[in-house]
Design an enzyme around this catalytic site. Structure first.
Site, short mmCIF file in Angstrom:
data_model
loop_
_atom_site.label_atom_id
_atom_site.label_comp_id
_atom_site.label_asym_id
_atom_site.label_seq_id
_atom_site.Cartn_x
_atom_site.Cartn_y
_atom_site.Cartn_z
CE LYS A 1 -7.59 13.04 15.18
NZ LYS A 1 -6.57 11.73 15.31
CE1 TYR B 1 -3.69 2.30 0.75
CE2 TYR B 1 -2.70 2.61 3.18
CZ TYR B 1 -3.60 3.05 2.15
OH TYR B 1 -4.56 4.08 2.51
CE1 TYR C 1 -3.71 -3.22 9.26
CE2 TYR C 1 -4.52 -1.18 8.77
CZ TYR C 1 -3.46 -1.95 9.15
OH TYR C 1 -2.06 -1.37 9.31
CG HIS C 2 -9.49 0.39 8.24
ND1 HIS C 2 -9.97 -0.34 7.61
CD2 HIS C 2 -8.65 1.09 7.83
CE1 HIS C 2 -9.62 -0.25 6.46
NE2 HIS C 2 -8.46 0.61 6.55
CG HIS D 1 -6.52 7.27 11.82
ND1 HIS D 1 -6.16 7.84 10.95
CD2 HIS D 1 -6.61 5.93 11.40
CE1 HIS D 1 -5.70 7.26 9.75
NE2 HIS D 1 -6.16 5.87 9.99
CG ASP E 1 -5.75 11.88 11.72
OD1 ASP E 1 -6.15 10.94 11.58
OD2 ASP E 1 -4.99 12.09 12.72
#
Lengths: 707, 328
Positions: free
Chosen positions: A587, A79, A233-234, A593, A591
């Site tokens: 935040k 990736y 995955y996340h 996350h 982004d």
């Protein structure tokens, strides 16, 4: 046959070795809540449903293909993507020359969220965590001299999935490749975005329509293309354990299946084109069991829809080694971690794999670290002889028993989701997010108190600052992108663009396939931002609501003394100042996350701080206003997408403008060591990198306040 | 202006000049438990009192999940469009064990919180003397002096704090949901009696019909209760904060209520009564605190309490004995 001792004999001997302690004292409870014993025997396999199967046949526990890697090894698919299309293209081509087999495109956060590079909300994001794409012109450069009829390309895109997939189709067409020849994968997995990562644009309902539109379109016109990559995955990166990862991912998958069936598609029309994406962490055998269990469960679930094509029940997956398991401290250790995770993925039977670069806890990979990451796979594939035998762990007492335990536990969660009315409803209820967050917070507590070892972080620490080169993306990229954008906007037929955009808006309102109407707009050189907006007019932009948990960190943390000591500090502060230390966890940029910031928030509240949480995707000005209004002592900026060098100085300026220059600013997240001095010079008081324990961070914050 | 953080005038002038930073610092002083802060805050509030009283004071409550924050955001956005400026005071519960709290209100009021004409201040409920409402009332006064003409007070959960909030606002709005089993949704009858209007939120999508049914039920219910005012029967609205539907109707109701009570003189009367009730409740609180701090009392309480539980002395005699100690 020789008369070997029985299990009872073994227990006697084991007890002796343990000096009288019972064998059960060696039992270990995994993060998933599965009890693991020190020894497994044939007894443990009795009555198990998932053993004695063969690869290539349902339920595919041992692998989707009969010959697996003996016939053809997994695809090495790294990736990557950064800065401009031109630079990413050069990088891809060098990777392909060096033995990589497939491409996997990372887009920048501005693109993910459907903003053009000239949008004021994305100042810190353009080209940072991926490549910036504004129009199909960028796409054409990205795939320049990469024949799309021969190359399987995976694209991680969920929010702005329509303009990007349309862009890919148009790029191929202008390369002379018709759409039916395209292979590869679009992530198109919007549900998990509401759980983690947060790169959604529209509310869940219209977003699900988009997913179904794409599945439908692909089933009709791009039959060899994977129309969804259902991603766990996340979730893992956000803190989900392996059982949660399987359960929630498959539940997401079932929701897409239902959405497609609602379009009156036949299960066999699209199910073979659903692919998966799992994250592989450090619990070696658990990850192997997870992949085997996932295949079993998927076959089991899909069989209920009565497929005629066995491929419909076949779970094919891409895997990626865990980014979260990488440490910023002593970073070469990460090569070893990645190697182990790579082995787990391969022994679990993945179809393609991305191995992380060792310095990804610091910044984007460099050419050197990318090579090591790629070679990790090549060496396993070409030197270790692992590929010679299909599912070499099949029949292992432990692995088979663990596989069946994961199946059992995951089923429980999937049933719970089903009771809530499926995954979309479950997400609305907040259940999955709460589970994942609790798991993340517990894990953090276990690491912080050394119950789970991480070398270089909580054990065998070295006294050495991390060094070595890292890749930095210049802020000039944004200017470059904006200039290109202006040029394209000038040279295109703007009437045609507006007409195409209006068609999209109408289609959003009154029905029809959205991907189909996006293609002419892309051809007319409409931008990602414009197409997104033409849909936003009808769908609106989604804002997430935040539920918070409390008490979890402290309940998982056994060292009372440390907890009491930090609580005493906040209590003393309260006595002295008349209120508790107050921190705003913020935040900024695109982004999304939020695992780190959420864990910090709940841990700090447990320590006796008053914690404010900012909404996602804030501008520095928004954060400054909130800090001043709430009158916090500290702003803690969480940054994981390389935007800090742009956004933090702007925050300092905005705070000053609002009269809040006295507010202490600290930063946590992925910050390269080389940036520390720059940030300190801008007035930042402390920088916390991954691996700092929550209690240490809280004490350092108190130190800064007590000064 | 030179900063003198101990000078009440610094805060008074800052608040009157609508300085966001100083307004926020003043609220911190009001919320502080430190004696020197409390004294300073009292002084500031006194000086600002003449500049207060011109805003619409609106209290909003409802069970968790009813969509209070989203409703407040929608109402706030609507009001700002109509040239109002809005202060939102939200009270968040503190953990009894750590004393800390998580305040995520603004994640649900993202659009409103970034606007210049909005001021949103979440406050932790715990840790300060005098309870939530003392702080909230005084903060309200400060915000009025800073020129905000609508003050919205949000309280979480349903309990004692809602009842006291009802006693400091002009209009008390109860948010409800349709179709959640028990019609009362854990709302105490006392709170329904205090409501000046009920709004059934989340009347969107599949929920519209259910909400309209609930509207009839609540209307009937309110008719059974004795009205708080001679000229006002609390109406029931159906709205969707998410879709901005009927938010204007709720606001019109607030204005109608205001107009009616103004012309009948009930609003002025209400505020006067509130002020007096306020004094008494502070007195009670202060007396109790003083009683608990009294050294004569402190030593003997455990002993007398034991006697009461053991049945060797009647509660009446015990209380009498303890109260007499105050006179010594």
């Amino acid at each position: 046959m020789a008369d070997y001792p029985d299990k009872k004999k073994w227990e006697e001997l084991a007890t002796k070795e343990l000096r009288g302690e019972p064998v059960e004292s060696l039992d270990w409870m995994t993060a998933e809540g599965i009890k693991v014993k020190p020894l497994y025997t044939a007894e443990d396999l009795e009555g198990l449903d998932s053993i004695n199967t063969l690869p290539g046949y349902s339920p595919f526990v041992r692998g989707p293909r009969a010959t697996m890697y003996a016939g053809r090894p997994w695809t090495i698919r790294q990736y990557a993507g950064f800065s401009t299309a031109k630079e990413s293209n050069a990088f891809y081509r060098s990777c392909l020359a060096a033995g990589q087999k497939g491409l996997s495109v990372a887009f920048d956060l501005a693109t993910h969220r459907g903003y053009d590079s000239d949008h004021p909300r994305v100042i810190g994001d353009v080209g940072k965590a991926g490549v910036a794409v504004d129009t199909v012109e960028d796409m054409k450069i990205l795939f320049d001299e990469i024949p799309l009829d021969q190359m399987s390309v995976s694209m991680t895109m969920n929010g702005a999935v329509l303009p990007i997939l349309a862009g890919y189709i148009v790029t191929a067409e202008e390369q002379g490749v018709s759409r039916d020849k395209l292979t590869g994968t679009i992530q198109n997995d919007i549900l998990k975005e509401y759980l983690t990562r947060n790169t959604y644009i529209y509310p869940p309902e219209p977003s699900m329509r988009i997913v179904a539109d794409i599945i439908e379109y692909c089933a009709k016109y791009i039959p060899k293309y994977n129309s969804v990559s259902i991603s766990g995955y996340h979730m893992m990166e956000a803190g989900a354990n392996s059982v949660q990862q399987v359960a929630f991912t498959l539940a997401d998958g079932l929701e897409y299946v239902k959405a497609a069936l609602d379009r009156r598609l036949d299960i066999d029309d699209f199910a073979p084109r659903l692919s998966f994406f799992f994250g592989i962490g450090m619990n070696f055998f658990m990850e192997i069991a997870m992949l085997r269990a996932a295949r079993y469960l998927w076959a089991d679930e899909i069989s209920k829809f009565g497929p005629k094509n066995p491929r419909s029940m076949m779970l094919r997956t891409h895997c990626q080694t865990s980014g979260w398991s990488l440490t910023q401290q002593d970073p070469y250790n990460n090569i070893i971690r990645t190697t182990l995770e790579c082995l787990s993925a391969v022994l679990g039977g993945t179809q393609s794999l991305h191995t992380n670069s060792f310095n990804e806890a610091l910044a984007l990979p460099t050419e050197f670290s990318s090579r090591i990451a790629r070679n990790t796979q090549i060496i396993v594939q070409e030197e270790s002889q692992i590929c010679r035998v299909v599912d070499p762990l099949g029949g292992s007492y432990y692995v088979e028993a663990l596989t069946s335990a994961v199946v059992r536990e995951a089923k429980k969660i999937m049933e719970e989701v089903e009771e809530l009315g499926g995954m979309a409803k479950a997400i609305e209820s907040g259940m999955p997010k709460r589970c994942i967050e609790e798991s993340a917070t517990r894990r953090q507590a276990r690491i912080d108190q050394g119950e789970e070892t991480i070398v270089g972080v909580n054990k065998y620490l070295i006294d050495e600052e991390p060094s070595g080169e890292i890749l930095k993306v210049s802020d000039e990229i944004r200017k470059e992108q904006i200039a290109r954008l202006k040029k394209i906007k000038k040279s295109r037929d703007s009437d045609a663009v507006h007409k195409a955009l209006d068609t999209i808006t109408n289609c959003a309102k009154s029905g029809g396939n959205l991907l189909e109407v996006c293609i002419p707009a892309v051809k007319a050189r409409a931008t990602v931002g414009e197409i997104t907006q033409s849909l936003e007019k009808v769908f609106g932009r989604y804002t997430a609501t935040t539920q918070s948990i409390s008490g979890v960190y402290v309940s998982a943390f056994k060292d009372r003394e440390k907890i009491d000591s930090i609580r005493k500090r906040t209590d003393e502060f309260m006595k002295r100042e008349g209120r508790r230390p107050r921190i705003l966890v913020a935040k900024m940029g695109q982004d999304g996350h939020d695992r780190g910031s959420r864990v910090v928030a709940t841990a700090f509240a447990d320590f006796g701080f008053d914690v404010d949480i900012s909404p996602m995707f804030q501008t520095p000005g928004d954060v400054a206003k909130m800090a001043v209004e709430n009158d916090v002592h500290v702003v803690g900026v969480s940054t994981l997408a390389a935007g800090h060098k742009t956004l933090v100085p702007q925050l300092m300026y905005a705070l000053k403008e609002e009269g809040g220059a006295d507010i202490t600013v600290i930063i946590g997240g992925i910050v390269p060591h080389g940036d520390f001095d720059f940030l300190y010079s801008k007035g930042v008081k402390a920088v916390f990198v991954p691996g700092t324990s929550m209690i240490d961070s809280a004490n350092l914050v108190m130190d800064a306040l007590d000064k | 202006m030179k900063m003198n953080l101990d000078d009440p005038q610094y805060y008074v002038q800052g608040v009157l000049a609508k300085d966001r930073r100083i307004l926020s610092k003043t609220i911190t002083l009001i919320e502080s438990s430190q004696p020197s802060h409390i004294e300073l805050a009292l002084d500031i509030v006194d000086r600002l009192l003449p500049y207060s009283g011109n805003a619409v004071r609106l209290g909003i409550t409802g069970i968790p999940g009813v969509g209070k924050s989203t409703f407040i955001q929608s109402l706030g956005l609507y009001l700002i469009k109509k040239e109002h400026s809005v202060a939102v005071l939200a009270v968040d519960p503190s953990s009894a064990r750590s004393g800390g709290s998580i305040m995520a209100d603004k994640t649900r009021m993202e659009k409103l919180s970034s606007l210049k004409k909005a001021f949103i201040r979440p406050s932790p409920s715990g840790g300060t003397l005098g309870g939530v409402t003392r702080k909230t009332r005084e903060t309200m006064i400060i915000c009025e002096a800073a020129g905000f003409d609508v003050i919205i007070i949000e309280t979480v959960g349903v309990g004692q704090s809602e009842i006291s909030v009802a006693y400091i606002v002009d209009f008390f709005l109860l948010l409800m949901l349709a179709g959640i089993g028990d019609e009362m949704q854990g709302i105490k009858r006392g709170i329904i009696e205090l409501a000046d209007a009920i709004a059934i939120n989340k009347a969107d999508g599949e929920n519209v019909q259910k909400s309209e049914k609930a509207q009839v039920v609540y209307e009937r219910l309110l008719n059974l209760l004795s009205p708080s005012y001679a000229h006002w029967i609390p109406p029931v609205h159906v709205c969707s904060a998410l879709e901005m539907k009927n938010i204007d109707k709720v606001w019109e109701t607030v204005l109608q209520h205001r107009a009616k009570l103004n012309s009948s003189g009930e609003l002025e009367e209400k505020r006067k009564k509130q002020a007096l009730a306020w004094m008494w409740s502070l007195l009670e609180e202060g007396l109790k605190e003083r009683f608990n701090r009294n050294t004569n009392v402190q030593g003997i309480i455990p002993e007398i309490a034991d006697q009461v539980t053991a049945g060797t002395i009647t509660p009446t005699a015990a209380a009498y004995k303890l109260l007499r100690l105050l006179d010594k």
